[in-house]
Scaffold this active site. Structure first.
Site, short mmCIF file in Angstrom:
data_model
loop_
_atom_site.label_atom_id
_atom_site.label_comp_id
_atom_site.label_asym_id
_atom_site.label_seq_id
_atom_site.Cartn_x
_atom_site.Cartn_y
_atom_site.Cartn_z
N VAL A 63 7.60 9.01 -1.17
CA VAL A 63 8.25 7.91 -0.67
C VAL A 63 9.10 7.00 -1.52
O VAL A 63 10.06 6.23 -1.46
CB VAL A 63 7.21 6.84 -0.03
CG1 VAL A 63 6.65 7.37 1.10
CG2 VAL A 63 6.44 6.36 -1.13
N SER A 144 -3.51 -5.09 1.26
CA SER A 144 -4.74 -5.29 0.62
C SER A 144 -5.10 -6.44 0.34
O SER A 144 -4.49 -7.59 0.27
CB SER A 144 -4.83 -4.55 -0.67
OG SER A 144 -6.17 -4.59 -1.22
N TYR A 157 -1.27 -3.58 -9.20
CA TYR A 157 -1.53 -3.13 -7.99
C TYR A 157 -1.67 -4.41 -6.76
O TYR A 157 -0.96 -4.50 -5.79
CB TYR A 157 -2.83 -2.39 -7.88
CG TYR A 157 -3.43 -2.10 -6.57
CD1 TYR A 157 -2.95 -1.14 -5.67
CD2 TYR A 157 -4.28 -2.91 -5.74
CE1 TYR A 157 -3.26 -0.58 -4.66
CE2 TYR A 157 -4.74 -2.63 -4.43
CZ TYR A 157 -4.40 -1.37 -3.73
OH TYR A 157 -4.75 -1.16 -2.57
N1 LIG Z 1 -9.65 2.21 -0.56
C1 LIG Z 1 -9.43 0.84 -0.57
O1 LIG Z 1 -10.53 0.33 -0.65
C2 LIG Z 1 -8.16 0.06 -0.17
C3 LIG Z 1 -8.32 -1.19 -0.18
C4 LIG Z 1 -7.02 -1.88 0.31
C5 LIG Z 1 -5.96 -1.22 0.64
N2 LIG Z 1 -5.69 0.05 0.29
C6 LIG Z 1 -4.56 0.79 0.46
O2 LIG Z 1 -4.71 1.85 1.66
C7 LIG Z 1 -3.86 2.89 1.47
C8 LIG Z 1 -4.37 4.23 1.24
O3 LIG Z 1 -5.44 4.12 0.30
P1 LIG Z 1 -6.81 5.39 0.39
O4 LIG Z 1 -7.71 4.39 -0.17
O5 LIG Z 1 -7.02 5.94 1.56
O6 LIG Z 1 -6.19 6.11 -1.07
P2 LIG Z 1 -6.00 7.68 -1.24
O7 LIG Z 1 -5.86 7.72 -2.52
O8 LIG Z 1 -6.97 8.32 -0.61
O9 LIG Z 1 -4.85 8.05 -0.19
C9 LIG Z 1 -3.41 7.41 -0.75
C10 LIG Z 1 -2.52 8.55 -0.09
O10 LIG Z 1 -1.19 8.09 -0.26
C11 LIG Z 1 -0.38 9.50 -0.85
N3 LIG Z 1 0.80 9.18 -1.61
C12 LIG Z 1 0.91 8.64 -3.02
N4 LIG Z 1 2.10 8.48 -3.53
C13 LIG Z 1 2.78 9.15 -2.61
C14 LIG Z 1 4.25 9.11 -2.53
N5 LIG Z 1 4.98 9.04 -3.60
N6 LIG Z 1 4.70 9.46 -1.44
C15 LIG Z 1 3.88 9.79 -0.30
N7 LIG Z 1 2.67 9.88 -0.24
C16 LIG Z 1 1.96 9.30 -1.50
C17 LIG Z 1 -1.51 10.13 -1.58
O11 LIG Z 1 -1.22 11.59 -1.83
C18 LIG Z 1 -2.73 9.94 -0.60
O12 LIG Z 1 -2.79 10.69 0.34
C19 LIG Z 1 -3.17 2.62 0.10
O13 LIG Z 1 -1.76 2.20 0.35
C20 LIG Z 1 -4.09 1.50 -0.57
O14 LIG Z 1 -3.53 0.68 -1.41
C21 LIG Z 1 -6.92 0.91 0.23
#
Ligand SMILES: NC(=O)c1ccc[n+]([C@@H]2O[C@H](COP(=O)([O-])OP(=O)(O)OC[C@H]3O[C@@H](n4cnc5c(N)ncnc54)[C@H](O)[C@@H]3O)[C@@H](O)[C@H]2O)c1
Length: 266
Positions: A63, A144, A157
């Site tokens: 992205v 988030s 972040y």
């Molecule tokens: N896990 C939590 O507690 C939490 C809390 C709040 C928000 N989030 C947000 O939720 C979303 C998903 O997070 P998650 O916890 O499932 O983490 P995760 O690391 O399991 O998933 C993140 C995904 O984004 C993909 N990604 C990273 N860089 C990329 C790029 N340049 N182009 C395309 N894809 C890319 C990764 O390959 C991965 O599949 C994120 O935006 C994260 O910030 C997560």
């Protein structure tokens, strides 16, 4: 939540929250472009998504790269003709070794903002023209709780997620005349690969690092920060995303909705 016959893109679909969103949307009738920088892992997700017998196309996308994003939109248009919805879920917490540094460096800041903010907007800008053409669209941005509260451990972040909430409001205003709803979801604490990395980095610098596991570090955060006393699951987030993608939410736009067990009230 019924989304039968809708066509859309989910970024970050190969893991954690994005994977659960893809499964829930397919279960509810959507046809999907599953997009992620990690193509190999997408192949592990596709069999689960395809079990609901919806057309599914895999696409490697970075992205943060314009050409790559344009290629993804081309794949979507070639396969589906229209794009009804976009779920911006791809996200990072820092460069690969961020957890080993006491203070985030330029590489961490740049990557976080290139992916979480600029990347999210880049994908949105690339998809919106096809929505404007049909005077219809739904965009859901994964922000988030950190974007509301700030973070003492990962300022870059948290600011990126505050930016996601802010740009959601801007895009909602801008595209309201095109009947495009733009909303954000603010997850709380989820045990996904992202939090596994955070927990491990916190365990490694704790006084009792040999006595605790990463999972115990995470459980302690949940106990201290979530009034309902339980972690959120990727499915919790997916249910809300499915509602926001569906036409049941057609009068909701510019909102950032928490799914965080009551950790924060606005
Ligand atoms: N896990 C939590 O507690 C939490 C809390 C709040 C928000 N989030 C947000 O939720 C979303 C998903 O997070 P998650 O916890 O499932 O983490 P995760 O690391 O399991 O998933 C993140 C995904 O984004 C993909 N990604 C990273 N860089 C990329 C790029 N340049 N182009 C395309 N894809 C890319 C990764 O390959 C991965 O599949 C994120 O935006 C994260 O910030 C997560």
């Amino acid at each position: 939540m019924d989304v039968t016959g809708k066509y859309g893109i989910v970024t970050g679909a190969s893991s954690g929250i994005g994977k659960a969103i893809a499964i829930e949307l397919a279960k509810n009738g959507a046809r999907l472009i599953l997009a992620d920088i990690n193509y190999d892992q997408l192949e592990n997700v596709v069999s689960e998504v395809e079990s609901f017998e919806q057309k599914t196309v895999l696409c490697r996308v970075d992205v943060s790269d314009q050409k790559s994003v344009d290629g993804m939109v081309e794949v979507a248009i070639d396969n589906f003709e229209n794009i009804d919805f976009l779920v911006n879920c791809a996200g990072v917490i820092g460069a690969s070794d961020w957890g080993s540094r006491p203070i985030l460096n330029d590489q961490d800041w740049d990557l976080i903002h290139q992916v979480n903010v600029r990347g999210l907007m880049r994908v949105t800008d690339a998809v919106v023209p096809s929505m404007i053409k049909r005077n219809y669209g739904k965009i859901v941005n994964i922000a988030s709780i950190a974007g509301r509260t700030g973070s003492v451990t990962n300022v870059a972040y948290a600011t990126s997620k505050a930016a996601v909430i802010n740009l959601t409001q801007g895009a909602a205003s801008k595209y309201s005349e095109n009947n495009i709803n733009v909303n954000a979801v603010c997850p709380g604490l989820l045990w996904t690969p992202m939090w596994e990395k955070i927990a491990e980095s916190q365990r490694a610098i704790s006084d009792n690092k040999d006595q605790v596991t990463g999972r115990e570090v995470f459980d302690e955060h949940v106990k201290n920060r979530i009034p309902l006393g339980r972690e959120q699951t990727p499915e919790d987030i997916a249910y809300l995303v499915s509602f926001l993608v569906s036409d049941y939410s057609s009068n909701i736009t510019g909102q950032a909705i928490n799914v965080s067990g009551g950790s924060h009230f606005n």
